[in-house]
Design a protein around this motif. Structure first.
Motif, PDB file in Angstrom:
ATOM      1  N   LEU A   1       1.978 -48.831 -24.169  1.00  0.00           N
ATOM      2  CA  LEU A   1       2.133 -50.813 -24.383  1.00  0.00           C
ATOM      3  C   LEU A   1       3.623 -50.952 -23.860  1.00  0.00           C
ATOM      4  O   LEU A   1       4.354 -50.269 -24.122  1.00  0.00           O
ATOM      5  CB  LEU A   1       1.465 -50.725 -25.995  1.00  0.00           C
ATOM      6  CG  LEU A   1       2.127 -52.442 -26.803  1.00  0.00           C
ATOM      7  CD1 LEU A   1       1.816 -52.867 -25.715  1.00  0.00           C
ATOM      8  CD2 LEU A   1       2.244 -51.876 -28.026  1.00  0.00           C
ATOM      9  N   SER A   2       3.501 -52.161 -23.302  1.00  0.00           N
ATOM     10  CA  SER A   2       4.535 -52.583 -23.371  1.00  0.00           C
ATOM     11  C   SER A   2       4.952 -54.059 -22.978  1.00  0.00           C
ATOM     12  O   SER A   2       4.388 -54.915 -23.516  1.00  0.00           O
ATOM     13  CB  SER A   2       4.999 -52.410 -21.261  1.00  0.00           C
ATOM     14  OG  SER A   2       4.602 -50.948 -20.659  1.00  0.00           O
ATOM     15  N   PHE A   3       6.531 -54.803 -23.439  1.00  0.00           N
ATOM     16  CA  PHE A   3       7.055 -56.128 -23.296  1.00  0.00           C
ATOM     17  C   PHE A   3       8.247 -56.376 -22.891  1.00  0.00           C
ATOM     18  O   PHE A   3       8.683 -55.853 -22.893  1.00  0.00           O
ATOM     19  CB  PHE A   3       7.560 -55.660 -25.057  1.00  0.00           C
ATOM     20  CG  PHE A   3       5.978 -55.293 -25.853  1.00  0.00           C
ATOM     21  CD1 PHE A   3       5.899 -56.487 -26.900  1.00  0.00           C
ATOM     22  CD2 PHE A   3       6.082 -53.775 -27.179  1.00  0.00           C
ATOM     23  CE1 PHE A   3       5.002 -55.714 -27.718  1.00  0.00           C
ATOM     24  CE2 PHE A   3       5.343 -53.932 -28.298  1.00  0.00           C
ATOM     25  CZ  PHE A   3       4.519 -54.663 -28.490  1.00  0.00           C
ATOM     26  N   LEU A   4       7.254 -57.287 -22.176  1.00  0.00           N
ATOM     27  CA  LEU A   4       8.336 -57.626 -20.957  1.00  0.00           C
ATOM     28  C   LEU A   4       8.908 -59.024 -21.269  1.00  0.00           C
ATOM     29  O   LEU A   4       8.330 -60.279 -21.608  1.00  0.00           O
ATOM     30  CB  LEU A   4       7.573 -58.016 -19.575  1.00  0.00           C
ATOM     31  CG  LEU A   4       7.621 -56.257 -19.176  1.00  0.00           C
ATOM     32  CD1 LEU A   4       6.336 -55.437 -19.854  1.00  0.00           C
ATOM     33  CD2 LEU A   4       6.751 -56.522 -17.525  1.00  0.00           C
TER      34      LEU A   4
ATOM     35  N   SER B   1      12.269 -58.499 -17.421  1.00  0.00           N
ATOM     36  CA  SER B   1      12.385 -57.072 -17.671  1.00  0.00           C
ATOM     37  C   SER B   1      11.506 -56.629 -18.904  1.00  0.00           C
ATOM     38  O   SER B   1      11.784 -57.590 -20.203  1.00  0.00           O
ATOM     39  CB  SER B   1      13.959 -57.384 -18.399  1.00  0.00           C
ATOM     40  OG  SER B   1      14.097 -58.825 -19.358  1.00  0.00           O
ATOM     41  N   VAL B   2      11.827 -54.941 -18.965  1.00  0.00           N
ATOM     42  CA  VAL B   2      10.985 -55.164 -19.833  1.00  0.00           C
ATOM     43  C   VAL B   2      11.763 -54.131 -20.821  1.00  0.00           C
ATOM     44  O   VAL B   2      13.113 -54.001 -21.152  1.00  0.00           O
ATOM     45  CB  VAL B   2      10.102 -52.879 -19.063  1.00  0.00           C
ATOM     46  CG1 VAL B   2      10.020 -52.395 -19.911  1.00  0.00           C
ATOM     47  CG2 VAL B   2       9.833 -53.480 -18.194  1.00  0.00           C
ATOM     48  N   LEU B   3      11.670 -54.639 -22.317  1.00  0.00           N
ATOM     49  CA  LEU B   3      12.157 -54.856 -23.644  1.00  0.00           C
ATOM     50  C   LEU B   3      11.924 -52.951 -24.034  1.00  0.00           C
ATOM     51  O   LEU B   3      12.826 -52.664 -24.597  1.00  0.00           O
ATOM     52  CB  LEU B   3      12.083 -55.706 -24.145  1.00  0.00           C
ATOM     53  CG  LEU B   3      12.686 -57.072 -24.010  1.00  0.00           C
ATOM     54  CD1 LEU B   3      12.488 -58.522 -24.886  1.00  0.00           C
ATOM     55  CD2 LEU B   3      13.705 -57.465 -22.847  1.00  0.00           C
ATOM     56  N   ARG B   4      10.409 -53.007 -24.199  1.00  0.00           N
ATOM     57  CA  ARG B   4      10.017 -51.883 -24.966  1.00  0.00           C
ATOM     58  C   ARG B   4       8.424 -51.098 -24.340  1.00  0.00           C
ATOM     59  O   ARG B   4       8.436 -51.722 -23.855  1.00  0.00           O
ATOM     60  CB  ARG B   4       9.783 -52.060 -26.449  1.00  0.00           C
ATOM     61  CG  ARG B   4      10.129 -50.676 -26.901  1.00  0.00           C
ATOM     62  CD  ARG B   4       9.956 -50.483 -28.558  1.00  0.00           C
ATOM     63  NE  ARG B   4       9.303 -50.113 -29.188  1.00  0.00           N
ATOM     64  CZ  ARG B   4       9.993 -50.095 -31.018  1.00  0.00           C
ATOM     65  NH1 ARG B   4      10.493 -51.366 -31.392  1.00  0.00           N
ATOM     66  NH2 ARG B   4       9.268 -49.237 -31.572  1.00  0.00           N
TER      67      ARG B   4
END
Length: 471
Positions: free
Chosen positions: A266-269, A250-253
């Motif tokens: 830039l993604s945080f998962l 799931s993508v948080l940001r």
């Protein structure tokens, strides 16, 4: 006002001016005892004026803005002694949003133009629909505040419309219009320079295509012809970032960042099976040119991918970070008071201990932080919580929580905080401002040496106050 006395070796006793207190509070005299600085430290700071964070003057400016907009005050693109704000002199859907250039020393301002009066006139309604079926969900401004991503949602179906409105234009540009996949929530993002923009940084609106549409704000945006919308819902992007995700996540940001000639994501998962947190870097690069059928020269663009676990992320319900793509360094809070640095260019197979470094252990919970180009850090440290004082906030594994400062304040019940400077390589902070409440955004202007703190009233997000610290 705070003065750091560097010439005397004895401990200085300072009186904090009443200007440090929020509006409406009775002025109160406070005493602050500052630590003694060594002669070598004083000489180094005097040699480099960019390292002098003495707060010389403090100004405030209050105004009203509209619901649905988070950040509404800006330093980017402003001259000395000026800020830009997105203000609304009257309330209601028909009152225009105005872009003001404010001289905060005297409170004088000039209007640089209006954004729009009523967004409902732009709706392309189908048979049986009325404008009352739609509502304004949110407004996302560009880094200088001259553009707005406008998100419109339907009350009766999962219809989403996204417009890009540029200051001074009569009509917006339609970026997206359609029914979102179930459970999707598009998140808009501008790159820090303001050149690149997407209305959907997580790629949720693309469905199984798995890409993020990106638009170049340096190009002219012509009014959107409904016939040009791909699949009847998407404006053709200038670039698209193909995204690859491993396993159930799931993508948080997710946010855009600038590259010398292109753009990155830039993604945080979070891994839904293990709760491990990873970051993903997806960037576009050009690989030669080709001639189109109309004779135009186009570039072949391909997306490169890298990812890694953040081994020290623990006990944070949201993501707070700063990314330096030029040096390939990611700074993030692994715990509410612990700052880590990750070298994103290290091979994935290397040990975490060789890629991650703990930089700072703050004495209190960090509400917000900024890493400056000088290597120093600005940190807003929580001092008081609602109903209890200086108690560690509740902790949990990473959740899909809005990482805005107002959402963080609500989650942790923050009542007040102090702003500190942490010089590069030092573990002790210097107090810059006390009793900061209801923080919305923080911005630093290195050229004109000032800090902008945007705040709001505790019970009304539309009433804003800007605090400007001149250094």
């Amino acid at each position: 006002m705070i003065h750091w006395n560097r010439k005397r070796s004895r401990v200085a006793v300072l009186l904090l001016a009443a200007a440090l207190l929020p509006s409406g509070c009775t002025p109160e005299e406070k005493t602050l005892i500052l630590p003694r600085a060594s002669a070598s430290t004083m000489e180094q700071e005097n040699d480099d004026p960019t390292k002098d964070f003495t707060v010389k003057k403090i100004y405030t400016y209050s105004y009203t803005t509209r619901e649905g907009i988070e950040k509404s005050a800006f330093l980017q693109g402003c001259s000395e002694n000026q800020i830009h704000v997105i203000a609304q002199e009257k309330t209601g859907d028909t009152a225009p949003l105005t872009y003001l250039q404010v001289d905060y020393r005297y409170g004088f301002y000039d209007s640089l133009g209006n954004f729009f009066t009523s967004w409902k006139k732009w709706l392309n309604l189908s048979e049986g629909q009325t404008s009352e079926d739609y509502y304004l969900e949110k407004l996302i401004p560009s880094p200088d505040g001259t553009r707005l991503l406008v998100y419109i949602r339907s009350s009766f179906q999962d219809m989403c419309i996204v417009w890009l409105y540029t200051l001074g234009n009569e009509h917006p540009v339609v970026l997206y219009e359609g029914i979102l996949p179930e459970g999707s929530e598009p998140v808009g993002s501008f790159s820090p320079s303001g050149r690149w923009m997407t209305y959907d940084a997580t790629g949720c609106a693309s469905g199984e295509a798995h890409f993020v549409p990106v638009y170049d704000c340096q190009k002219d945006f012509h009014p959107t012809d409904p016939e040009s919308l791909q699949y009847g819902r998407l404006r053709p992007p200038d670039q698209q970032i193909d995204i690859v995700r491993k396993g159930p996540v799931s993508v948080l940001r997710a946010e855009l960042y600038d590259l010398p000639n292109s753009v990155g994501l830039l993604s945080f998962l979070k891994d839904t099976d293990t709760d491990f947190l990873s970051f993903y870097l997806d960037s576009n690069s050009e690989s030669g040119e080709y001639a189109g059928q109309d004779g135009t020269v186009n570039s072949n663009v391909y997306t490169t991918h890298s990812s890694a676990y953040l081994g020290h992320f623990d006990g944070m319900p949201f993501i707070q970070y700063s990314f330096d793509p030029e040096r390939n360094l990611l700074y993030y809070l692994g715990k509410p008071s612990r700052l880590w640095r990750y070298d994103t260019k290290r091979p994935e197979q290397e040990l975490i201990s060789e890629t991650e470094t703990q930089l700072l252990e703050f004495p209190q919970t960090v509400w917000n932080f900024l890493r400056l180009d000088s290597g120093d850090f600005l940190a807003v440290l929580t001092q008081e919580y609602a109903d209890y004082e200086i108690t560690p906030p509740k902790q949990t594994n990473a959740e899909n929580i809005n990482g805005s400062l107002s959402a963080i304040q609500e989650y942790w019940n923050i009542r007040s905080a102090d702003l500190y400077l942490y010089p590069d390589g030092e573990s002790e902070g210097k107090l810059l401002y006390k009793n900061l409440q209801n923080l919305i955004s923080m911005e630093y202007d290195a050229r004109n040496r000032r800090i902008l703190l945007e705040t709001c009233e505790s019970d009304n997000m539309t009433h804003r106050k800007c605090i400007i610290l001149e250094l």
